[in-house]
Write an enzyme that holds these catalytic residues in place. Structure first.
Site, PDB file in Angstrom:
ATOM      1  N   ARG A 198      -1.830  -5.639   4.195  1.00  0.00           N
ATOM      2  CA  ARG A 198      -0.781  -5.222   3.146  1.00  0.00           C
ATOM      3  C   ARG A 198       0.052  -3.998   3.928  1.00  0.00           C
ATOM      4  O   ARG A 198      -0.195  -3.320   4.753  1.00  0.00           O
ATOM      5  CB  ARG A 198      -1.438  -4.014   2.242  1.00  0.00           C
ATOM      6  N   GLU A 207     -10.847   5.875  -5.300  1.00  0.00           N
ATOM      7  CA  GLU A 207     -11.463   4.325  -5.108  1.00  0.00           C
ATOM      8  C   GLU A 207     -12.067   4.238  -6.303  1.00  0.00           C
ATOM      9  O   GLU A 207     -12.663   4.843  -6.492  1.00  0.00           O
ATOM     10  CB  GLU A 207     -11.991   4.062  -3.608  1.00  0.00           C
ATOM     11  N   ARG A 256       0.395  -1.216   0.047  1.00  0.00           N
ATOM     12  CA  ARG A 256       0.168  -0.049  -0.256  1.00  0.00           C
ATOM     13  C   ARG A 256       0.738   0.995   0.417  1.00  0.00           C
ATOM     14  O   ARG A 256       2.085   1.841   1.237  1.00  0.00           O
ATOM     15  CB  ARG A 256      -1.118  -0.167   1.420  1.00  0.00           C
TER      16      ARG A 256
END
Length: 214
Positions: free
Chosen positions: A207, A167, A159
């Protein structure tokens, strides 16, 4: 009356005593020449100063046994242990490949370790998949897989730290404005490229949050 030739004395007429031949009683006697006859043992006992008289003595079996206790042997032993320890340390810290985010230990995050690898895919406008490529030889005798099957459980989900990108549509929710343009830009920028990532922390999705450079 016995006539003797003038060039042959009576001492020569007597045959010298023949040395008894040792016949091995078993297979072990033929394999190990240390089984001497009784007469050989008597003859060898008169030559204590000659080391070859006792071929099966410890001095002749291991002629250089004293080298085992020399300072050179100790130095070589310590150097071997040190080299092996350093090799294991370098392998674990710098050369072992991190396969997934689960392989990222708290120690790696504490040290904020930099890793390099190839971006295999971009999932969204703020994350990508990194195939860790430590050491050297990648591209020559070490290759990065390209198929989805070979890349399964072999990449780190990264990330991008400090980035709040639009998004895309997930779980029935519509995508945010400019989400597709952001995703396309990141794909063209990173996919298949070599990048350097600094592993900082893990988020709630597993992540690894990381800034990167190219």
């Amino acid at each position: 009356m016995v006539f003797q030739l003038p060039w042959k004395s009576s001492k020569d007429s007597a045959k010298p005593a023949e040395k008894p031949v040792h016949v091995p009683k078993s297979a072990s006697d033929s394999l190990f020449p240390c089984h001497d006859t009784e007469q050989d043992v008597v003859e060898k006992s008169t030559r204590w100063s000659d080391p070859t008289a006792f071929p099966c003595s410890p001095e002749n079996i291991i002629p250089h046994a004293e080298l085992l206790a020399t300072p050179y042997t100790a130095v070589a032993f310590i150097a071997g242990i040190a080299t092996g320890t350093c090799g294991v340390f370098m392998w674990n810290r710098w050369l072992r490949r991190i396969r997934t985010a689960d392989w990222v230990t708290p120690d790696i995050l504490t040290r904020r370790r930099w890793v390099k690898g190839i971006v295999t895919s971009v999932g969204d406008a703020d994350n990508f998949r990194l195939y860790h490529t430590p050491g050297i030889g990648w591209g020559w005798f070490r290759t990065v897989p390209t198929s989805v099957k070979d890349l399964k459980d072999q990449t780190i989900h990264v990330r991008i730290a400090g980035v709040d990108a639009p998004e895309g549509g997930h779980f029935g929710r519509p995508s945010q404005p400019h989400a597709e343009e952001s995703l396309l830009w990141l794909k063209n920028r990173l996919e298949g490229r070599l990048v350097y990532c600094q592993l900082i922390r893990k988020d709630q999705y597993g992540r690894v949050s990381s800034p990167f450079s190219m």
